[in-house]
Structure formats: structure tokens, C-alpha cells
Design an enzyme around this catalytic site. Structure first.
Site, PDB file in Angstrom:
ATOM      1  CB  SER A   1     -10.016   1.548   2.161  1.00 26.90           C
ATOM      2  OG  SER A   1     -10.612   0.577   1.349  1.00 26.90           O
TER       3      SER A   1
ATOM      4  N   GLY B   1      -3.006   0.918   4.668  1.00 27.19           N
ATOM      5  CA  GLY B   1      -3.284  -0.512   4.759  1.00 27.19           C
ATOM      6  C   GLY B   1      -4.391  -1.006   3.861  1.00 27.19           C
ATOM      7  N   GLY B   2      -4.666  -0.311   2.748  1.00 28.75           N
ATOM      8  CA  GLY B   2      -5.712  -0.779   1.849  1.00 28.75           C
ATOM      9  C   GLY B   2      -7.025  -0.932   2.603  1.00 28.75           C
TER      10      GLY B   2
ATOM     11  CG  ASP C   1      -7.602   1.724  -5.198  1.00 28.45           C
ATOM     12  OD1 ASP C   1      -7.082   0.598  -5.111  1.00 28.45           O
ATOM     13  OD2 ASP C   1      -7.353   2.643  -4.392  1.00 28.45           O
TER      14      ASP C   1
ATOM     15  CB  THR D   1      -1.600   4.327   1.970  1.00 25.97           C
ATOM     16  OG1 THR D   1      -2.088   3.708   0.787  1.00 25.97           O
ATOM     17  CG2 THR D   1      -2.369   5.604   2.183  1.00 25.97           C
TER      18      THR D   1
HETATM   19  O1  DON Z   1      -7.247   4.336  -1.628  1.00 28.05           O
HETATM   20  C1  DON Z   1      -7.105   3.204  -1.182  1.00 28.05           C
HETATM   21  O2  DON Z   1      -7.897   2.680  -0.433  1.00 28.05           O
HETATM   22  C2  DON Z   1      -5.851   2.445  -1.519  1.00 28.05           C
HETATM   23  N1  DON Z   1      -5.294   2.884  -2.762  1.00 28.05           N
HETATM   24  C3  DON Z   1      -4.920   2.628  -0.393  1.00 28.05           C
HETATM   25  C4  DON Z   1      -3.707   1.820  -0.588  1.00 28.05           C
HETATM   26  C5  DON Z   1      -3.081   1.598   0.701  1.00 28.05           C
HETATM   27  O3  DON Z   1      -3.528   1.905   1.748  1.00 28.05           O
HETATM   28  C6  DON Z   1      -1.871   0.922   0.628  1.00 28.05           C
HETATM   29  N2  DON Z   1      -1.320   1.028   1.965  1.00 28.05           N
HETATM   30  N3  DON Z   1      -0.839   0.920   2.856  1.00 28.05           N
END
Ligand code: DON
Length: 611
Positions: free
Chosen positions: A492, A512-513, A462, A420
Site C-alpha cells: 500500500s 500505516g499499512g 503481505d 513503515t
Molecule cells: O507494503 C505495505 O503496504 C506494508 N508492508 C506497509 C506496512 C506499514 O505501512 C506499516 N506501517 N506503518
């Protein structure tokens, strides 16, 4: 975990009707401005920084410095005027140029976002979605939600294969994994409400970068080579290689189809994406790959303006993203829990400190799994979860010397990928914009829309796996975050802003999810509790705990063997290794008013640019 949360009562769903937002429907230029540089109460006392903090920052800088950076060094930058800090320095320069020519922070954020769609294709996008949090110079704030939506034909069992078995491939790596993109609608909405510059001037730099090309860094050349070499999609291979031959470091990379898609957005704004040629190309690719998105899905997509999540921590105001993000709620919950402890007395990243953080994280992430989802579809008890009273309840069973245990009762969570991107903008008037947006996985679904030149997201991943599909291996099947037509999947992403006594202090966030929430929390604690400057707060090693799996993750070189052993004696499982996030942030030096751009040294192409 011991015990269970209190019984729910009522809810405080956020939405466009929130009173705070109605007051903000006026354009930014109508709002009373004041110069944040003159309100300087956050004094960074370098002498108060513990030696340990300095040592950690030094060690991290050494450990994380890439061996060779082809185009630039990642370093902090100061400016008396505006600042853009992002994961790709060319995009930061585009934003800074918009500020120089009179655009405000929202304009610069939009231009940076379009530029990242060209220069940072792992996560920058027009085929994905995200969130924008805005703080105006008068202290009011608002949020733009441009999260992707489930297509009209979605249903909660759409991840089951022909045998009725859950399929991770369908869920995360198929045309059905693509959510209706939100980025272009979000930028269009933000600009109509709060922009000051001409729309075309915000898209044109990205068109030029895509059409004329830009020089590939070592990091990006390697990344797109790896991506293209394993892609099964012809259009993807065609964009990310020269007919299968990799681009070289330093070579110019142009994306003519993407340039034409951006031209349609320049000329027709959101209609240039959600209708006409681009929409036709997306719908055709969906039909070809048995995806669900139709022309109607595209035409119906709307970004939403929402009331921000607001919390307080030791006199600081925390402004963050509401549902469908879980970030703002979880950050405020954790800060409320931690406010009762003497964290500086424990020492930064000491065993005692990490233990208390992990216990706060464990509890906030359990709430997240249980309660958080798109508040347009289910009742999310935002006010209760972010109240000081709730934190007192959660804190009651934190033992200062023993780890709690997370019970995988009926709630667990599916894996997420770490791609992300987050960027931060502040203009000369003190308007601040915090943006996190994403394709979900690195390069999203991996599907380039043939003829349109951009990648589609795989954000449907997600959503939860399916009704009742909670199991020990990490699936979750609770109801609130199941796929339903038009629902937004839980996120997140936590674009956030910190202020104090009416003055802007910092613009922060990270990819970072699920680690995003904890990265953002630690940026706040590093500044507020440990007196770190923004570059130090960004560089310092991070930890992560997300309730389940029940373990603490620490970045490489983040703690000593002794601290690890102390944590293990307390009952924690500790995993050390890897990197967490890319927190491209901006802080305000409140003694001078300067904006300090702090790109994250973990990302070799990141960069801050002032104007
Ligand atoms: O929206 C979310 O929380 C995830 N799809 C974000 C994914 C993510 O941060 C991947 N990243 N570094």
C-alpha cells in the site's frame, strides 16, 4: 457494495520497458533543469481557509503533541534551497548536509535512508524494501521499485503448518516471513541512474552514526526497551539492549556490527550486501531458523525502474507509485470519483464529506483486493482502473445520503501492522524525491542477522494466506497475490508528488499499512480543496475506510459527536480513536518558492531540515 465492476478488458502492465522511463535513463544532470521557484501559481490564500480547518489543526496539534520531547520540537521549517522531512530529525539533517555539499535530491534521499536504518530502527532499514518516486525539474518522473521478493523456494502453501492449517505465526513471525531485501539494491540503482554525489559520501554519515552512536530520545529509548524485552533472539537482544539491560533516555547508542555492514556497502555498493560477508551471514541465519533465502536469492535480487502512475485532479498532476504498490492506482481512482463533488461546499470532515470519502475509499479498496498485485506476474488493468470512465462507473451507485454495504463475497484482507516510514526531499533545483520504505511490522521480523547488526523484514506477510483461504475472519486467498518464487508482495506504500502547470507543489506519503493510501489522498484534498498549507494538511485529522471491514475509522478528536451521529444515521459504522500515519511531507510556497518542510506532529522524533 451494490453491483460489481465492469468486466476486465486488456491491461497496461507497467515495467522497465515503459517508454517514459527510457527517456529518463540519462543522468539527472543531463536533464534540462528549471527553477521551480520561478513558476508560482499555487497561491495559498490564508483567508480562504475555513475556520473549521484552523480549529481542527489546532485541536490536533494539542491532542497529538507528545507530553515530553527529549531532543527537539516537531515543527515546520522553511528554506529557499533544499529540504528533507523525515520521521527522525537526525536523518533529515544528514540529508540536508548532503544537499549543502552539492548532492541532489536523490543523493539526499539515499543518505537519509541509510541514516534512518540507524536512527529509526522500527522501520528504517537495509533489511527491508520500498519505493522511491522521483520528479525531475523538467516535470518528467520515474519510480524505483525496491520491494522485497519471495525467495526461489517459496510457494503459495508455505504458510500452512504440519497439519495443513494456515499459521499466522509462520506467515508473519518466522524466518519464512522474510522477503529478499531490496533497499540496498534500490539505493544503488537510484544512485547509478540519477545521483550526482559520490556513493561513499552517502553511506558514511550512517556509518558514523552507527559506529559512534547517537543520543536516544525518550520515544526511541522506550520503543527499543519494549522490543528487546520480548525478543527471543540473542542477536536482537544484544543490539537493542546492554546484555538485557535497557538503554536509558539520553544515553548514546552505538551499533558496531551495523557500522561494519554499512562499511561493506560503502566499499562495494550492492555487492557489499548481496554477496560476500553480509550475504553469507544472512544465508547462515536463514539456515539456522529454517528460512528460505539463499545466496542465490540474494545474488539474483534486482531493483526495477518503473513508469509512475499519473492522474489529474482539478488541474493538479498526481504522480505516484505503480504496482507492486496498490497506492498510486487507488489514490487516482478515488480522486477521479471525488472530482464530481463540491467537497469544499460540504465542509472539511463534515458528515457529508466523510461519507463521500468513505464511499470512494470503499470502491477503490474493493478494486485493490480484486485486481492489484505484482504486475510482473499477473495482468493488472492499471489504465482502466485509473481512467475517468471507470470512476464514473464506480460513482454511479453512490447515494449522497446512505452508506453502501460492503459484501465480503470472496475477497477480504489480512491484518497489517502500522510500522513503515515515509520521507520527502526537494533540492534547490526543484528535483523532488518521495520515499516510503519498510520492514513491514515495527522492527520487521524481529530477527537481527547475527554479526551483521541489522533487522530482517517480515514482508512475506503481505502475500495472501493461501489458495482459497478466504474467510470471514480476514484471510484472503485470491490468486494474484499468492506467494510465488521471485514475485513481489502487494503493497500500500504510496510515495507521491503533486505538481501544477509544470511546477512542483508537494512531496507526500505516509506509513500505516492500508491506511497509507487514504492518508495520502487526504493530504491532497486538504491542500487542493481546502487551501490548507502543508503543515495544516499534515496535522488535520484523518479518516480511513478499506471496503472490509465495513467501517469508518477516525483519529482521536477527529470529529464531533454530532458528526459521528450523522454518519451513523446514514448507515456507517464509525470507530473513533488512535492515530493514522506519519506523513513527513514538503510543500512549495508558490508565492515565494520556499520549501516548507512539514514533519508529522504525530511522530515525536520527526523533523524537517533545510539547507
Ligand atoms: O507494503 C505495505 O503496504 C506494508 N508492508 C506497509 C506496512 C506499514 O505501512 C506499516 N506501517 N506503518
Amino acid at each position: 457494495m451494490h453491483g460489481h465492476p465492469q468486466v476486465l478488458e486488456g491491461n497496461e502492465v507497467t515495467g522497465d520497458s515503459a517508454a517514459g522511463n527510457l527517456a529518463l535513463k540519462a543522468r539527472w544532470s543531463d536533464l534540462q533543469a528549471h527553477d521551480a521557484r520561478q513558476v508560482s501559481r499555487f497561491e495559498v490564500d490564508m483567508l480562504s481557509i475555513r475556520w473549521r480547518t484552523v480549529l481542527f489543526a489546532f485541536v490536533v496539534t494539542l491532542a497529538l503533541a507528545p507530553s515530553k520531547i527529549s531532543t527537539q520540537q516537531v515543527e515546520s521549517v522553511r528554506s529557499q534551497e533544499g529540504m528533507v522531512s523525515s520521521q527522525q530529525w537526525i536523518a533529515s539533517q544528514v540529508g540536508a548536509d548532503v544537499l549543502s555539499s552539492g548532492g541532489n535530491a536523490v543523493d539526499a534521499a539515499i543518505a537519509t535512508g541509510f541514516a534512518l536504518a540507524v536512527t529509526h530502527p522500527t522501520a528504517g532499514n537495509i533489511g527491508g524494501g520500498g519505493f522511491m518516486v522521483i520528479r525531475f525539474p523538467n516535470g518528467q518522473s520515474t519510480a524505483i521499485d525496491f520491494r522485497e521478493k519471495a525467495p526461489l523456494a517459496s510457494d503459495a502453501k508455505m504458510w500452512l503448518d504440519e497439519n495443513g492449517e494456515y499459521s499466522s505465526d509462520i506467515h508473519h513471525r518466522s524466518h519464512k516471513a522474510v522477503g529478499v531485501p531490496g533497499t540496498v539494491a534500490g539505493f544503488d540503482k537510484a544512485h547509478r541512474l540519477y545521483g550526482a554525489a559520490a556513493w561513499a559520501d552517502l553511506v558514511q554519515p550512517a556509518i558514523d552514526l552507527a559506529g559512534e552512536g547517537f543520543e536516544l530520545s525518550e520515544s526511541l529509548a522506550g520503543s527499543i526497551e519494549r522490543f528487546a524485552s520480548r525478543s527471543p533472539y540473542e542477536a536482537t537482544v544484544s543490539v537493542f539492549s546492554k546484555g538485557g539491560t535497557p538503554y536509558q533516555i539520553g544515553e548514546s547508542w552505538s551499533q558496531p556490527d551495523l557500522a561494519r555492514s554499512l562499511e561493506r556497502i560503502r566499499d562495494d555498493r550492492r555487492d557489499g550486501f548481496y554477496q560476500g560477508e553480509t550475504a553469507d551471514l544472512i544465508a547462515a541465519e536463514m539456515r539456522r531458523g529454517e528460512g528460505l533465502i539463499t545466496l542465490e536469492d540474494l545474488a539474483r535480487y534486482q531493483a526495477r525502474e518503473r513508469a509512475t502512475i499519473q492522474g489529474t485532479y482539478r488541474g493538479y498532476d498526481i504522480i505516484s507509485m505503480p504496482p507492486p504498490s496498490s497506492g498510486g492506482v487507488a489514490i487516482v481512482t478515488m480522486l477521479n470519483i471525488l472530482e464530481a463533488y463540491d467537497l469544499p461546499g460540504m465542509g472539511h470532515n463534515s458528515a457529508e464529506y466523510i461519507h463521500h470519502l468513505a464511499e470512494a475509499m470503499r470502491r477503490a479498496y474493493r478494486d485493490r483486493a480484486q485486481f492489484l498485485a505484482d504486475a510482473d506476474f499477473s495482468d493488472v488493468p492499471v489504465q482502466r482502473l485509473t481512467s475517468k470512465k471507470h470512476a464514473t462507473w464506480l460513482r454511479r451507485n453512490i447515494d449522497s445520503e446512505r452508506a453502501s454495504v460492503s459484501h465480503p463475497t470472496d475477497i477480504e484482507m489480512a491484518p497489517e501492522s502500522p510500522e513503515t516510514t515515509h520521507y520527502s526531499v526537494v533540492d534547490a533545483n526543484g528535483m523532488a524525491v518521495s520515499v516510503t520504505y519498510t520492514l513491514e511490522s515495527g522492527y520487521g521480523s524481529g530477527i537481527v542477522v547475527p554479526g551483521a547488526g541489522f533487522l530482517l523484514n517480515n514482508e512475506m506477510g503481505d502475500f495472501n494466506a493461501g489458495p482459497g483461504l478466504t474467510n470471514e475472519s480476514g484471510l484472503i486467498g485470491t490468486a494474484a497475490n499468492l506467494a510465488r518464487p521471485q514475485q513481489r508482495m502487494l503493497s500500500s506504500m504510496s510515495p507521491s508528488i503533486v505538481a501544477r502547470d509544470g511546477a512542483l507543489v508537494a512531496v507526500i506519503g505516509s506509513p500505516g499499512g492500508r491506511t497509507i493510501i487514504n492518508t495520502t489522498l487526504q493530504l491532497i484534498l486538504n491542500m487542493v480543496e481546502f487551501g490548507m498549507s502543508i503543515p495544516e494538511a499534515v496535522a488535520a485529522p484523518r479518516i480511513h475506510h478499506q471496503w472490509l471491514p465495513d467501517r469508518i475509522r477516525v483519529e482521536s478528536n477527529g470529529i464531533s459527536a454530532q458528526v459521528q451521529s450523522q454518519l451513523e444515521q446514514m448507515g456507517h459504522i464509525v470507530q473513533v480513536g488512535g492515530r493514522q500515519g506519519s506523513a513527513n511531507s514538503i510543500g512549495i510556497d508558490l508565492t515565494t518558492g520556499e520549501r516548507i518542510g512539514a514533519p508529522d506532529p504525530r511522530s515525536p522524533d520527526s523533523g524537517a531540515r533545510g539547507n
